[in-house]
Design a protein around this motif. Sequence first.
Motif, PDB file in Angstrom:
ATOM      1  N   ILE A   1       0.852  -1.190   0.000  1.00  0.00           N
ATOM      2  CA  ILE A   1       0.000   0.000   0.000  1.00  0.00           C
ATOM      3  C   ILE A   1       0.893   1.247   0.000  1.00  0.00           C
ATOM      4  O   ILE A   1       2.115   1.161   0.188  1.00  0.00           O
ATOM      5  CB  ILE A   1      -0.960   0.021   1.209  1.00  0.00           C
ATOM      6  N   LEU A   2       0.285   2.404  -0.217  1.00  0.00           N
ATOM      7  CA  LEU A   2       0.997   3.672  -0.147  1.00  0.00           C
ATOM      8  C   LEU A   2       0.906   4.259   1.248  1.00  0.00           C
ATOM      9  O   LEU A   2      -0.157   4.217   1.872  1.00  0.00           O
ATOM     10  CB  LEU A   2       0.401   4.693  -1.125  1.00  0.00           C
ATOM     11  N   LYS A   3       1.983   4.815   1.709  1.00  0.00           N
ATOM     12  CA  LYS A   3       1.985   5.570   2.957  1.00  0.00           C
ATOM     13  C   LYS A   3       2.965   6.720   2.793  1.00  0.00           C
ATOM     14  O   LYS A   3       4.167   6.504   2.707  1.00  0.00           O
ATOM     15  CB  LYS A   3       2.372   4.701   4.139  1.00  0.00           C
ATOM     16  N   ASP A   4       2.421   7.939   2.706  1.00  0.00           N
ATOM     17  CA  ASP A   4       3.232   9.138   2.447  1.00  0.00           C
ATOM     18  C   ASP A   4       3.968   8.963   1.114  1.00  0.00           C
ATOM     19  O   ASP A   4       3.341   8.794   0.089  1.00  0.00           O
ATOM     20  CB  ASP A   4       4.186   9.394   3.612  1.00  0.00           C
ATOM     21  N   ASN A   5       5.297   8.987   1.141  1.00  0.00           N
ATOM     22  CA  ASN A   5       6.046   8.846  -0.111  1.00  0.00           C
ATOM     23  C   ASN A   5       6.717   7.476  -0.217  1.00  0.00           C
ATOM     24  O   ASN A   5       7.745   7.316  -0.879  1.00  0.00           O
ATOM     25  CB  ASN A   5       7.108   9.941  -0.228  1.00  0.00           C
ATOM     26  N   GLN A   6       6.109   6.486   0.438  1.00  0.00           N
ATOM     27  CA  GLN A   6       6.705   5.158   0.448  1.00  0.00           C
ATOM     28  C   GLN A   6       5.683   4.081   0.079  1.00  0.00           C
ATOM     29  O   GLN A   6       4.482   4.245   0.248  1.00  0.00           O
ATOM     30  CB  GLN A   6       7.274   4.850   1.835  1.00  0.00           C
ATOM     31  N   ARG A   7       6.227   3.001  -0.433  1.00  0.00           N
ATOM     32  CA  ARG A   7       5.450   1.790  -0.668  1.00  0.00           C
ATOM     33  C   ARG A   7       5.740   0.853   0.499  1.00  0.00           C
ATOM     34  O   ARG A   7       6.883   0.564   0.808  1.00  0.00           O
ATOM     35  CB  ARG A   7       5.870   1.195  -2.010  1.00  0.00           C
ATOM     36  N   VAL A   8       4.677   0.380   1.150  1.00  0.00           N
ATOM     37  CA  VAL A   8       4.817  -0.452   2.346  1.00  0.00           C
ATOM     38  C   VAL A   8       4.221  -1.830   2.083  1.00  0.00           C
ATOM     39  O   VAL A   8       3.049  -1.949   1.724  1.00  0.00           O
ATOM     40  CB  VAL A   8       4.116   0.194   3.561  1.00  0.00           C
ATOM     41  N   VAL A   9       5.019  -2.861   2.264  1.00  0.00           N
ATOM     42  CA  VAL A   9       4.555  -4.235   2.082  1.00  0.00           C
ATOM     43  C   VAL A   9       3.765  -4.668   3.311  1.00  0.00           C
ATOM     44  O   VAL A   9       4.220  -4.498   4.448  1.00  0.00           O
ATOM     45  CB  VAL A   9       5.735  -5.194   1.861  1.00  0.00           C
TER      46      VAL A   9
ATOM     47  N   ASP B   1      10.671  -4.121   2.934  1.00  0.00           N
ATOM     48  CA  ASP B   1       9.273  -3.888   3.292  1.00  0.00           C
ATOM     49  C   ASP B   1       8.846  -2.460   2.973  1.00  0.00           C
ATOM     50  O   ASP B   1       7.698  -2.216   2.621  1.00  0.00           O
ATOM     51  CB  ASP B   1       9.052  -4.134   4.786  1.00  0.00           C
ATOM     52  N   VAL B   2       9.762  -1.528   3.127  1.00  0.00           N
ATOM     53  CA  VAL B   2       9.453  -0.121   2.876  1.00  0.00           C
ATOM     54  C   VAL B   2      10.457   0.426   1.866  1.00  0.00           C
ATOM     55  O   VAL B   2      11.669   0.304   2.064  1.00  0.00           O
ATOM     56  CB  VAL B   2       9.524   0.708   4.179  1.00  0.00           C
ATOM     57  N   LYS B   3       9.945   0.996   0.777  1.00  0.00           N
ATOM     58  CA  LYS B   3      10.808   1.574  -0.245  1.00  0.00           C
ATOM     59  C   LYS B   3      10.193   2.871  -0.749  1.00  0.00           C
ATOM     60  O   LYS B   3       8.965   3.049  -0.698  1.00  0.00           O
ATOM     61  CB  LYS B   3      10.972   0.617  -1.440  1.00  0.00           C
ATOM     62  N   PRO B   4      11.015   3.791  -1.258  1.00  0.00           N
ATOM     63  CA  PRO B   4      10.460   4.985  -1.903  1.00  0.00           C
ATOM     64  C   PRO B   4       9.537   4.593  -3.047  1.00  0.00           C
ATOM     65  O   PRO B   4       9.792   3.601  -3.744  1.00  0.00           O
ATOM     66  CB  PRO B   4      11.711   5.717  -2.417  1.00  0.00           C
ATOM     67  N   ILE B   5       8.470   5.333  -3.232  1.00  0.00           N
ATOM     68  CA  ILE B   5       7.455   4.993  -4.228  1.00  0.00           C
ATOM     69  C   ILE B   5       8.042   4.836  -5.617  1.00  0.00           C
ATOM     70  O   ILE B   5       7.720   3.896  -6.358  1.00  0.00           O
ATOM     71  CB  ILE B   5       6.330   6.048  -4.222  1.00  0.00           C
ATOM     72  N   TYR B   6       8.921   5.752  -6.011  1.00  0.00           N
ATOM     73  CA  TYR B   6       9.484   5.697  -7.353  1.00  0.00           C
ATOM     74  C   TYR B   6      10.366   4.464  -7.573  1.00  0.00           C
ATOM     75  O   TYR B   6      10.625   4.077  -8.711  1.00  0.00           O
ATOM     76  CB  TYR B   6      10.325   6.938  -7.630  1.00  0.00           C
ATOM     77  N   ASP B   7      10.844   3.878  -6.480  1.00  0.00           N
ATOM     78  CA  ASP B   7      11.877   2.857  -6.562  1.00  0.00           C
ATOM     79  C   ASP B   7      11.315   1.438  -6.560  1.00  0.00           C
ATOM     80  O   ASP B   7      11.992   0.497  -6.166  1.00  0.00           O
ATOM     81  CB  ASP B   7      12.864   3.019  -5.402  1.00  0.00           C
ATOM     82  N   SER B   8      10.061   1.260  -6.980  1.00  0.00           N
ATOM     83  CA  SER B   8       9.475  -0.079  -7.033  1.00  0.00           C
ATOM     84  C   SER B   8       8.332  -0.094  -8.029  1.00  0.00           C
ATOM     85  O   SER B   8       7.649   0.910  -8.222  1.00  0.00           O
ATOM     86  CB  SER B   8       8.966  -0.514  -5.651  1.00  0.00           C
ATOM     87  N   ALA B   9       8.118  -1.256  -8.646  1.00  0.00           N
ATOM     88  CA  ALA B   9       6.983  -1.395  -9.556  1.00  0.00           C
ATOM     89  C   ALA B   9       5.678  -1.175  -8.815  1.00  0.00           C
ATOM     90  O   ALA B   9       4.752  -0.534  -9.319  1.00  0.00           O
ATOM     91  CB  ALA B   9       7.002  -2.786 -10.197  1.00  0.00           C
ATOM     92  N   SER B  10       5.584  -1.710  -7.599  1.00  0.00           N
ATOM     93  CA  SER B  10       4.354  -1.572  -6.819  1.00  0.00           C
ATOM     94  C   SER B  10       4.095  -0.116  -6.458  1.00  0.00           C
ATOM     95  O   SER B  10       2.949   0.363  -6.521  1.00  0.00           O
ATOM     96  CB  SER B  10       4.429  -2.434  -5.555  1.00  0.00           C
TER      97      SER B  10
END
Length: 245
Positions: free
Chosen positions: A103-111, A127-136
């Motif tokens: 899911i999205l949380k702020d500017n991160q993608r959270v597994v 588990d947590v990555k910057p949004i731009y840095d993942s396909a998800s």
Amino acid sequence: MIQVINRALDLLELIANDPEYPKSLGELADELSLNHGTCANILKTLVTRGYVEQIGTKKGYILGAKSYGLTGNEAYQKDLLEAAREPMNVLTQSVNENCLLAILKDNQRVVIHRTFAEQDLQVRTADVKPIYDSASGRLLLAMLPNEKIQRFVSKYGLPVGDSWPEILSEDQLYEALSLISQEKLALQTIPNRHVIGLAVPVYKHGLVVSSLSIYLPEYRYMAIDKRKLVLSLRKCADEINNKLV
């Protein structure tokens, strides 16, 4: 101090130290110098209460829903997890690749959930990555309404460094996000790791609530039927969608 409570908390803390990696009974017991039988009994109780989840019979233990709930983590959606668990297990068994729900949380993608394949070489992603840095993350951003995308870009700016090297301007970013939105599919190539990531949306009441992803080594991706892989991913997402209606 009550010894068994200390041991249970030690186990939870050890599992939480590296939540993306399932830890076996032996690993946990040896790390904490616990008798294997005692460790197994404590883990059994934690699994029964939902604080720990066992991944199969041999793959090990990860944090369960109750542990995430204690943190106040709004990302952990009980109904979404319940809907996704079985279809994701079936998908992983079918394609034999690791899958994740995010899911999205702020500017991160959270597994918020993972399933693990039987491959000797598996792709692990944080588990947590910057949004731009993942396909998800890219998929989830692309599926937002235009005004929310614009607010996101205004607040967090463009991708930097290697997070999305193809994007050098706002026009390129909006064009790439528009294409992802139209196709309802994000594909990411990570050259320095030789990894491919694919992500599709999961809906609840017509709104995108999460992304479903597969990450795999590039050499395996190049050798398989790519269309079939995407169809399998979409089928799994549809099954989750249907359970969330």
